[in-house]
Design an enzyme around this catalytic site. Structure first.
Site, PDB file in Angstrom:
ATOM      1  N   GLY A  17       0.849  -1.182   0.000  1.00  0.00           N
ATOM      2  CA  GLY A  17       0.000   0.000   0.000  1.00  0.00           C
ATOM      3  C   GLY A  17       0.880   1.225   0.000  1.00  0.00           C
ATOM      4  N   CYS A  18       0.535   2.211   0.788  1.00  0.00           N
ATOM      5  CA  CYS A  18       1.294   3.453   0.850  1.00  0.00           C
ATOM      6  C   CYS A  18       2.701   3.197   1.389  1.00  0.00           C
ATOM      7  CB  CYS A  18       0.570   4.449   1.761  1.00  0.00           C
ATOM      8  SG  CYS A  18       1.495   5.966   2.032  1.00  0.00           S
ATOM      9  N   PHE A  19       3.703   3.638   0.642  1.00  0.00           N
ATOM     10  CA  PHE A  19       5.077   3.370   1.078  1.00  0.00           C
ATOM     11  C   PHE A  19       5.477   4.135   2.329  1.00  0.00           C
ATOM     12  CE2 PHE A  19       6.463   5.809  -3.037  1.00  0.00           C
ATOM     13  CZ  PHE A  19       6.061   7.034  -2.545  1.00  0.00           C
ATOM     14  N   TRP A  20       4.767   5.191   2.690  1.00  0.00           N
ATOM     15  CA  TRP A  20       5.093   5.902   3.929  1.00  0.00           C
ATOM     16  C   TRP A  20       4.907   4.991   5.140  1.00  0.00           C
ATOM     17  CZ3 TRP A  20       1.587  10.707   2.780  1.00  0.00           C
ATOM     18  CH2 TRP A  20       2.143  11.459   1.743  1.00  0.00           C
TER      19      TRP A  20
END
Length: 184
Positions: A17-20
């Site tokens: 999902g979101c790499f953050w």
């Protein structure tokens, strides 16, 4: 971080999902030397964030992890990977929707491929999920580092609303599950 030339390193490339979120979690693990946010799995060289977000590049948001296999195994990284996303969600994680948010393991060699397939099969057979596991397992081809403002994002922007309401709770859950494997 400077890595000694004598340190044997290996790489793992995961999309959750979101790499953050993913970056913040894997940075915590002992034996993980670097975590870079970027893009992989598509056909456009050197894509921008905006291009990847369009869903037209085939790339997923990923992290590329450089680790010391004498301190952390690929199996442990896989354990962290499976915990860090919902493997039953196709092309999304939570409110982040699109192929760029798909769950994916890009394996770097046949050993990683076998371990990833074994773990996926074991997890599916465990009954932990009522829906089928749809996380992709594919050969690694290339990694394109994301723009600098995406690197080390949570550590630099922890009070930003997305970080506070999405990344922070995932990170706290992750730290509890991996308490014995965190950096001191």
């Amino acid at each position: 971080m400077t890595i000694s030339k004598d340190t044997k390193t290996e790489q793992a490339t995961f999309g959750t999902g979101c790499f953050w979120c993913t970056e913040a979690q894997f940075q915590q693990l002992e034996g993980v030397l670097t975590v870079e946010s970027g893009y992989s799995g598509g056909d456009r060289p050197n894509p921008t964030y905006e291009e990847v977000c369009s869903g037209n590049t085939g790339h997923a948001e990923v992290v590329q992890i450089t680790y010391d296999p004498s301190k952390i195994s690929f199996a442990t990284l896989l354990e962290a990977f499976w915990l860090s996303h919902d493997p039953t969600q196709l092309n999304r994680q939570g409110n982040d929707v699109g192929t760029q948010y798909r769950g994916v393991i890009f394996y770097h060699n046949e050993e990683q491929h076998k371990e990833a397939e074994f773990y996926k099969k074991k997890l599916q057979e465990s009954g932990s999920y009522s829906d089928p596991i749809v996380t992709e397992i594919a050969p690694y081809k290339a990694f394109y580092k994301a723009e600098n403002y995406h690197q080390n994002y949570y550590n630099q922007n922890g009070s930003q609303p997305y970080c506070y309401y999405v990344v922070k709770p995932k990170l706290e859950k992750f730290k509890k599950a991996f308490a014995e494997k965190l950096k001191k």
